[in-house]
Design a protein around this motif. Sequence first.
Motif, PDB file in Angstrom:
ATOM      1  N   ASN A 111      23.236  60.779 -54.720  1.00  0.00           N
ATOM      2  CA  ASN A 111      21.991  60.148 -54.304  1.00  0.00           C
ATOM      3  C   ASN A 111      20.952  60.273 -55.414  1.00  0.00           C
ATOM      4  OD1 ASN A 111      19.333  59.796 -53.008  1.00  0.00           O
ATOM      5  ND2 ASN A 111      20.498  59.771 -51.089  1.00  0.00           N
ATOM      6  N   SER A 112      20.440  59.142 -55.907  1.00  0.00           N
ATOM      7  CA  SER A 112      19.506  59.164 -57.032  1.00  0.00           C
ATOM      8  C   SER A 112      18.167  59.785 -56.674  1.00  0.00           C
ATOM      9  CB  SER A 112      19.283  57.745 -57.557  1.00  0.00           C
ATOM     10  OG  SER A 112      18.651  56.932 -56.580  1.00  0.00           O
ATOM     11  N   GLY A 113      17.894  59.964 -55.370  1.00  0.00           N
ATOM     12  CA  GLY A 113      16.658  60.599 -54.944  1.00  0.00           C
ATOM     13  C   GLY A 113      16.746  62.107 -54.855  1.00  0.00           C
ATOM     14  N   LEU A 114      17.913  62.677 -55.171  1.00  0.00           N
ATOM     15  CA  LEU A 114      18.068  64.128 -55.131  1.00  0.00           C
ATOM     16  C   LEU A 114      17.197  64.785 -56.202  1.00  0.00           C
ATOM     17  CD1 LEU A 114      19.564  66.763 -54.256  1.00  0.00           C
ATOM     18  CD2 LEU A 114      21.331  66.154 -55.926  1.00  0.00           C
ATOM     19  N   ASP A 115      16.487  65.824 -55.835  1.00  0.00           N
ATOM     20  CA  ASP A 115      15.716  66.624 -56.772  1.00  0.00           C
ATOM     21  C   ASP A 115      16.674  67.613 -57.424  1.00  0.00           C
ATOM     22  OD1 ASP A 115      14.063  68.344 -58.136  1.00  0.00           O
ATOM     23  OD2 ASP A 115      12.750  68.795 -56.430  1.00  0.00           O
ATOM     24  N   SER A 116      17.077  67.336 -58.656  1.00  0.00           N
ATOM     25  CA  SER A 116      18.127  68.144 -59.296  1.00  0.00           C
ATOM     26  C   SER A 116      17.693  69.582 -59.537  1.00  0.00           C
ATOM     27  CB  SER A 116      18.561  67.504 -60.612  1.00  0.00           C
ATOM     28  OG  SER A 116      17.482  67.421 -61.523  1.00  0.00           O
ATOM     29  N   SER A 117      16.380  69.851 -59.516  1.00  0.00           N
ATOM     30  CA  SER A 117      15.931  71.235 -59.697  1.00  0.00           C
ATOM     31  C   SER A 117      16.351  72.124 -58.541  1.00  0.00           C
ATOM     32  CB  SER A 117      14.407  71.283 -59.869  1.00  0.00           C
ATOM     33  OG  SER A 117      13.747  70.942 -58.663  1.00  0.00           O
ATOM     34  N   LEU A 118      16.725  71.513 -57.411  1.00  0.00           N
ATOM     35  CA  LEU A 118      17.182  72.281 -56.257  1.00  0.00           C
ATOM     36  C   LEU A 118      18.615  72.775 -56.415  1.00  0.00           C
ATOM     37  CD1 LEU A 118      15.767  70.020 -53.405  1.00  0.00           C
ATOM     38  CD2 LEU A 118      14.918  72.278 -54.054  1.00  0.00           C
ATOM     39  N   LEU A 119      19.376  72.178 -57.330  1.00  0.00           N
ATOM     40  CA  LEU A 119      20.777  72.563 -57.512  1.00  0.00           C
ATOM     41  C   LEU A 119      20.844  73.966 -58.091  1.00  0.00           C
ATOM     42  CD1 LEU A 119      22.144  69.172 -58.873  1.00  0.00           C
ATOM     43  CD2 LEU A 119      22.284  70.065 -56.535  1.00  0.00           C
ATOM     44  N   GLN A 120      21.741  74.777 -57.530  1.00  0.00           N
ATOM     45  CA  GLN A 120      21.745  76.206 -57.806  1.00  0.00           C
ATOM     46  C   GLN A 120      22.564  76.612 -59.028  1.00  0.00           C
ATOM     47  OE1 GLN A 120      19.781  78.312 -55.675  1.00  0.00           O
ATOM     48  NE2 GLN A 120      19.101  76.215 -55.268  1.00  0.00           N
ATOM     49  N   SER A 121      23.318  75.702 -59.609  1.00  0.00           N
ATOM     50  CA  SER A 121      24.216  76.054 -60.699  1.00  0.00           C
ATOM     51  C   SER A 121      24.015  75.116 -61.890  1.00  0.00           C
ATOM     52  CB  SER A 121      25.672  75.967 -60.228  1.00  0.00           C
ATOM     53  OG  SER A 121      26.566  75.861 -61.317  1.00  0.00           O
ATOM     54  N   PRO A 122      24.026  75.653 -63.109  1.00  0.00           N
ATOM     55  CA  PRO A 122      23.904  74.794 -64.293  1.00  0.00           C
ATOM     56  C   PRO A 122      24.995  73.729 -64.383  1.00  0.00           C
ATOM     57  CG  PRO A 122      23.547  77.080 -64.905  1.00  0.00           C
ATOM     58  CD  PRO A 122      24.032  77.083 -63.485  1.00  0.00           C
ATOM     59  N   ILE A 123      26.197  74.045 -63.930  1.00  0.00           N
ATOM     60  CA  ILE A 123      27.278  73.055 -64.011  1.00  0.00           C
ATOM     61  C   ILE A 123      27.067  71.960 -62.971  1.00  0.00           C
ATOM     62  CG2 ILE A 123      28.953  74.133 -62.444  1.00  0.00           C
ATOM     63  CD1 ILE A 123      29.724  72.540 -65.849  1.00  0.00           C
ATOM     64  N   ASP A 124      26.473  72.295 -61.830  1.00  0.00           N
ATOM     65  CA  ASP A 124      26.136  71.261 -60.845  1.00  0.00           C
ATOM     66  C   ASP A 124      25.024  70.358 -61.377  1.00  0.00           C
ATOM     67  OD1 ASP A 124      28.022  72.266 -59.093  1.00  0.00           O
ATOM     68  OD2 ASP A 124      26.575  73.531 -58.038  1.00  0.00           O
ATOM     69  N   GLN A 125      24.055  70.956 -62.056  1.00  0.00           N
ATOM     70  CA  GLN A 125      22.991  70.156 -62.647  1.00  0.00           C
ATOM     71  C   GLN A 125      23.540  69.222 -63.717  1.00  0.00           C
ATOM     72  OE1 GLN A 125      20.239  73.213 -63.899  1.00  0.00           O
ATOM     73  NE2 GLN A 125      19.259  73.338 -61.889  1.00  0.00           N
ATOM     74  N   LEU A 126      24.474  69.737 -64.534  1.00  0.00           N
ATOM     75  CA  LEU A 126      25.110  68.893 -65.541  1.00  0.00           C
ATOM     76  C   LEU A 126      25.905  67.784 -64.878  1.00  0.00           C
ATOM     77  CD1 LEU A 126      25.986  68.194 -68.429  1.00  0.00           C
ATOM     78  CD2 LEU A 126      27.786  69.933 -68.209  1.00  0.00           C
ATOM     79  N   SER A 127      26.622  68.092 -63.819  1.00  0.00           N
ATOM     80  CA  SER A 127      27.419  67.095 -63.109  1.00  0.00           C
ATOM     81  C   SER A 127      26.538  65.969 -62.580  1.00  0.00           C
ATOM     82  CB  SER A 127      28.170  67.751 -61.943  1.00  0.00           C
ATOM     83  OG  SER A 127      29.058  68.737 -62.397  1.00  0.00           O
ATOM     84  N   TYR A 128      25.427  66.355 -61.970  1.00  0.00           N
ATOM     85  CA  TYR A 128      24.506  65.355 -61.433  1.00  0.00           C
ATOM     86  C   TYR A 128      23.920  64.501 -62.554  1.00  0.00           C
ATOM     87  CZ  TYR A 128      20.551  63.274 -58.981  1.00  0.00           C
ATOM     88  OH  TYR A 128      19.645  62.390 -58.458  1.00  0.00           O
ATOM     89  N   GLU A 129      23.612  65.134 -63.676  1.00  0.00           N
ATOM     90  CA  GLU A 129      23.069  64.409 -64.827  1.00  0.00           C
ATOM     91  C   GLU A 129      24.057  63.346 -65.310  1.00  0.00           C
ATOM     92  OE1 GLU A 129      22.223  65.430 -69.516  1.00  0.00           O
ATOM     93  OE2 GLU A 129      21.729  66.957 -68.028  1.00  0.00           O
TER      94      GLU A 129
END
Length: 454
Positions: A382-400
């Motif tokens: 979902n493009s509206g997800l606030d990626s700062s809420l993701l708890q793991s650096p690899i999840d943040q990279l995945s979303y990116e």
Amino acid sequence: MNSMGRRRSRATAVSAAGVLLLVGACGSNDEGSAEETAAAIDCAQFEQYGDLEGKTVSVYTSIVDPEAEEQRASYKPFEDCTGAEIEYEGSREFEAQLPVRLTAGNPPDIAYIPQPGFLKSLVEDFPDAVTPAGEAVVANANEFYTPEWVEYGTVDGTLYATPLGANVKSFVWYSPSAFEGAGYEVPTTWDELMDLSQQIVDDGAIPWCAGIESGEATGWPATDWVEDVVLRTAGADVYDQWVNHEIPFNDPQIVTALGAVGDILKNPEYVNGGLGGVTSIATSAWNESANGIPDGTCWLHRAANFYQANWDEGLEVAEDGDVYAFYLPGKSASDKPLLGGGEFVTAFSDRPEVQAFHAYLSSPEWANAKASVTGQGWFSANSGLDSSLLQSPIDQLSYELLTDPSYTFRFDGSDQMPGAVGAGTFWTEMTAWVASDKSDQDVLTAIEASWPSS
């Protein structure tokens, strides 16, 4: 037409702090929980769903505890602001039992479908049971998801399902500290990846570790390898033709791709660090097969973002930590295919409360609520997800990567194929490929012969 029949306007996503406060309030067992929720956020954003006091929506899914607890927690804003009650049922027999329930005329209101192929079969087999998405759901899908994700929930031109969670599979796990110590750089092309593999060999080590043992599902990690490499050697268009059986499973382009996989997995100099030779890939547990990376007995392991759950708790998963992952490169730095997967929400009722909950699950508000109560290993497309809420650096990279338009995303191929192939011969033949050195051509020809005739 009720409020669910109108296109919803985009609500402002709740901030990170706001979502955390919201879910904390919603999770309270105090009698004032609903009032606390109203104080924590503006429930006006839920008014579009109407007053659902006394209404119940049932959810049936394969997601069981402890992950199910996070799912239930993410529903609290909807429940407390609308008055609806969500009845959640997780089952390890979900895929077998859902068709049984539909046949018996006892469908859930909402189900989480783990594969597009399964969704298609449900629509074909139970055309009167699966409900097309309502206008509010369609609006969310078109606003917050890429056309590719919308298409995966579409059958014969009708949207039935919207994405829930997502994963990215095009990763290679490694040790940043070990790379720094050895002077290795993260490769940006396939040739650089192969050069790095050879350099590790020349330096006296075995570069890759792999395992495909997974009980009754043994073989599935090898199918991910093939799918990733088809995208890199043949391209997304050929991948689509292959997945849809518009070209045979043993098309020469697929033979070439499997050969490229074999350049790594069947090369005794390249595998299987810390575990044995080539044949040990078939008997090495997939969720333990990268243990050699922090031990230094292997350097590289291709696996999805969700592999992070299998690392020892004492290891730091970060770009400068003990273990991390880099993008599995394409032919060139500008060639960026991306393999992944996820679950989809579909409804079996057009009751207003069911359509309202489906709309919530397709919104940024739900994605942010879910992220705020989830640890590592979860994100949404979902493009509206606030990626700062993701708890793991690899999840943040995945979303990116997943939301970067320069990457060409394709859904896991075996999940789109008929079950007899995608969860059948594709698994067993890839296991034979490493366990008994069955040839590339014989493996692909056997899978082609198993494809259902209709």
